[in-house]
Design a protein around this motif. Structure first.
Motif, PDB file in Angstrom:
ATOM      1  N   THR A  40      -4.568  -7.725   2.380  1.00 13.07           N
ATOM      2  CA  THR A  40      -5.903  -7.846   1.802  1.00 13.07           C
ATOM      3  C   THR A  40      -5.887  -7.294   0.384  1.00 13.07           C
ATOM      4  O   THR A  40      -4.916  -6.668  -0.055  1.00 13.07           O
ATOM      5  CB  THR A  40      -6.952  -7.045   2.601  1.00 13.07           C
ATOM      6  OG1 THR A  40      -6.664  -5.641   2.463  1.00 13.07           O
ATOM      7  CG2 THR A  40      -6.962  -7.421   4.058  1.00 13.07           C
ATOM      8  N   LYS A  84      -7.117  -4.506  -2.200  1.00 11.52           N
ATOM      9  CA  LYS A  84      -7.164  -3.076  -1.935  1.00 11.52           C
ATOM     10  C   LYS A  84      -8.532  -2.616  -1.448  1.00 11.52           C
ATOM     11  O   LYS A  84      -8.647  -1.773  -0.543  1.00 11.52           O
ATOM     12  CB  LYS A  84      -6.772  -2.301  -3.190  1.00 11.52           C
ATOM     13  CG  LYS A  84      -6.571  -0.813  -2.940  1.00 11.52           C
ATOM     14  CD  LYS A  84      -5.989  -0.134  -4.164  1.00 11.52           C
ATOM     15  CE  LYS A  84      -5.726   1.343  -3.878  1.00 11.52           C
ATOM     16  NZ  LYS A  84      -5.145   2.035  -5.064  1.00 11.52           N
ATOM     17  N   ASP A 110     -10.700  -4.330   0.186  1.00 10.93           N
ATOM     18  CA  ASP A 110     -11.185  -5.076   1.354  1.00 10.93           C
ATOM     19  C   ASP A 110     -10.584  -4.599   2.670  1.00 10.93           C
ATOM     20  O   ASP A 110     -10.760  -5.243   3.698  1.00 10.93           O
ATOM     21  CB  ASP A 110     -10.866  -6.574   1.179  1.00 10.93           C
ATOM     22  CG  ASP A 110     -11.696  -7.212   0.075  1.00 10.93           C
ATOM     23  OD1 ASP A 110     -12.745  -6.635  -0.274  1.00 10.93           O
ATOM     24  OD2 ASP A 110     -11.290  -8.273  -0.428  1.00 10.93           O
ATOM     25  N   GLN A 111      -9.863  -3.504   2.665  1.00 11.15           N
ATOM     26  CA  GLN A 111      -9.228  -3.027   3.894  1.00 11.15           C
ATOM     27  C   GLN A 111     -10.273  -2.481   4.866  1.00 11.15           C
ATOM     28  O   GLN A 111     -11.039  -1.583   4.521  1.00 11.15           O
ATOM     29  CB  GLN A 111      -8.215  -1.930   3.560  1.00 11.15           C
ATOM     30  CG  GLN A 111      -7.043  -2.412   2.731  1.00 11.15           C
ATOM     31  CD  GLN A 111      -6.082  -1.297   2.359  1.00 11.15           C
ATOM     32  OE1 GLN A 111      -6.325  -0.128   2.669  1.00 11.15           O
ATOM     33  NE2 GLN A 111      -4.992  -1.655   1.706  1.00 11.15           N
ATOM     34  N   TYR A 164      -9.001 -12.593   6.896  1.00  8.62           N
ATOM     35  CA  TYR A 164      -7.969 -11.581   6.701  1.00  8.62           C
ATOM     36  C   TYR A 164      -6.606 -12.214   6.998  1.00  8.62           C
ATOM     37  O   TYR A 164      -6.448 -12.925   7.995  1.00  8.62           O
ATOM     38  CB  TYR A 164      -8.205 -10.390   7.624  1.00  8.62           C
ATOM     39  CG  TYR A 164      -9.491  -9.647   7.340  1.00  8.62           C
ATOM     40  CD1 TYR A 164      -9.532  -8.574   6.460  1.00  8.62           C
ATOM     41  CD2 TYR A 164     -10.682 -10.025   7.960  1.00  8.62           C
ATOM     42  CE1 TYR A 164     -10.712  -7.895   6.197  1.00  8.62           C
ATOM     43  CE2 TYR A 164     -11.868  -9.350   7.700  1.00  8.62           C
ATOM     44  CZ  TYR A 164     -11.880  -8.289   6.822  1.00  8.62           C
ATOM     45  OH  TYR A 164     -13.049  -7.627   6.559  1.00  8.62           O
ATOM     46  N   TYR A 184      -0.997  -1.973   6.050  1.00  6.04           N
ATOM     47  CA  TYR A 184      -1.721  -2.807   5.085  1.00  6.04           C
ATOM     48  C   TYR A 184      -0.765  -3.240   3.975  1.00  6.04           C
ATOM     49  O   TYR A 184       0.067  -2.456   3.512  1.00  6.04           O
ATOM     50  CB  TYR A 184      -2.891  -2.043   4.458  1.00  6.04           C
ATOM     51  CG  TYR A 184      -4.093  -1.897   5.366  1.00  6.04           C
ATOM     52  CD1 TYR A 184      -4.850  -3.003   5.721  1.00  6.04           C
ATOM     53  CD2 TYR A 184      -4.486  -0.655   5.841  1.00  6.04           C
ATOM     54  CE1 TYR A 184      -5.960  -2.891   6.541  1.00  6.04           C
ATOM     55  CE2 TYR A 184      -5.603  -0.517   6.662  1.00  6.04           C
ATOM     56  CZ  TYR A 184      -6.343  -1.643   7.007  1.00  6.04           C
ATOM     57  OH  TYR A 184      -7.439  -1.513   7.814  1.00  6.04           O
ATOM     58  N   THR A 234      -1.070  -5.005   0.142  1.00  9.57           N
ATOM     59  CA  THR A 234      -2.049  -5.294  -0.898  1.00  9.57           C
ATOM     60  C   THR A 234      -1.632  -6.527  -1.680  1.00  9.57           C
ATOM     61  O   THR A 234      -0.546  -6.572  -2.274  1.00  9.57           O
ATOM     62  CB  THR A 234      -2.193  -4.102  -1.871  1.00  9.57           C
ATOM     63  OG1 THR A 234      -2.584  -2.946  -1.124  1.00  9.57           O
ATOM     64  CG2 THR A 234      -3.254  -4.398  -2.927  1.00  9.57           C
TER      65      THR A 234
END
Length: 363
Positions: free
Chosen positions: A136, A138, A140-141, A171, A359, A361
């Motif tokens: 995602t 940064k 929008d996590q 996502y 995650y 980015t």
């Protein structure tokens, strides 16, 4: 008097000439609107039709561009279409997006992935042997998100669980295979299983891609650019619990203690559908037996009238065989149906699951 009359006539003629001049002047000043000439009218119609045509083309083109933009936005922000086939980059193993579910409050989102062809020979059936990633921007996590991956037995679908609130957006999910299995047809490798992905390889390979490199199915295609030499054995897809294609269970997939109710998940996403199909199968068999009995009764009536009717005798024999086959099939279907109805599932049903994710980015 004569002079006076001549003067009056002269004034009258002057007025008439003035009116004629005025009329003639009107035709000139009025331009194409006032001009009564047929050629002028024809030119006017051509001009109006041309202007109208240009306006319609401009409006249509603008609407097309606007609609195309909306459609592209729809694709970008929605779940990868159900039925899409996904391929692991190195092993070539294929799985497909079988279904996507969420509950009424969007607390839990579930992706069912079906293993196709020889995928079970090339890929592990243990969730622990895969690494999970969400790519995602940064900012929008999702907060407090939990992700896990496992397979329902060794011959069932794989399930990806996302526990936590997700916004109304798509996502990008990556699943990286960590163990390469030896195909039965391969004679070049005698190892039972080889780790193929370093922990940071997917991060390195994705560093040259962005969120704009996603195709219409919501998949980042590594073939769009030169394929990185360190591309891991992974696949990716998009998920949006608010998509039109996402099934919504009108209840909760959570227990009272806040943990995932795996039994309910299986019941809603898989078990209930299987039970319904088996019940439909039983009903169809019962209807077939009724038709067989009705047909047999007809042939028995014929035999009463003509005991030597060979065709009726042969037809009755065939009908008895068909009924026996149908009855045996019903018994098997009933047995499987009872097994599914009484089956109980929990977290252990999904084997050794992967419960860690990272995650990534993307810009």
């Amino acid at each position: 008097m004569i002079a006076s009359d001549d003067l009056r006539n002269a004034d009258l003629n002057e007025n008439v000439n003035t009116k004629k001049a005025s009329a003639s002047g009107f035709n000139v000043l009025g331009g194409m609107i006032g001009d009564k000439d047929k050629r002028t009218k024809h030119s006017l119609r051509i001009m109006l039709v041309t202007i109208l045509g240009i306006s319609l083309i401009g409006t249509g083109l603008g609407g097309y561009i606007y609609g195309l933009h909306d459609y592209n936005q729809y694709l970008v922000n929605n779940t990868t279409p159900i039925g899409t086939s996904l391929t692991f980059q190195q092993s070539g193993a294929q799985i497909n997006v079988s279904d996507v579910w969420t509950d009424q409050s969007r607390d839990v989102t579930i992706v069912k992935l079906g293993y196709q062809g020889n995928a079970r020979k090339l890929l592990s059936t243990q969730g622990k042997n895969y690494h999970l990633y969400m790519a995602t921007k940064k900012n929008d996590q999702p907060k407090n998100l939990q992700m896990s991956y496992g397979m329902l037995s060794t011959d069932g679908d794989a399930f990806l669980f996302l526990k936590g609130k997700l916004d109304k957006k798509a996502y990008q999910i990556f699943i990286a295979n960590q163990v390469q299995l030896v195909d039965d047809d391969s004679s070049n490798n005698t190892d039972g299983g080889v780790s193929v992905n370093a922990d940071d390889s997917i991060t390195k390979s994705l560093s040259q891609y962005s969120m704009n490199d996603v195709n219409s199915s919501g998949v980042i295609s590594f073939g769009k650019k030169e394929k990185p030499s360190n591309t891991p054995d992974n696949l990716n897809f998009r998920i949006n619990p608010w998509s039109d294609s996402t099934n919504v269970y009108q209840g909760s997939f959570l227990k009272s203690d806040g943990s995932i109710d795996y039994s309910k998940v299986v019941a809603v996403t898989s078990k209930n559908n299987v039970v319904k199909k088996l019940e439909d199968q039983l009903n169809a068999s019962q209807n077939n037996i009724k038709k067989i009995d009705a047909t047999k009764a007809e042939y028995l009536d014929r035999l009463q009238q003509n005991p030597d009717d060979k065709d009726s005798q042969e037809s009755i024999r065939q009908l008895d065989n068909r009924k026996e086959t149908e009855t045996q099939a019903m018994a098997k279907t009933q047995k499987v149906l009872e097994m599914y109805k009484n089956a109980s599932f929990n977290k252990d049903s999904f084997g050794d699951m992967q419960t860690h994710f990272e995650y990534l980015t993307l810009e």
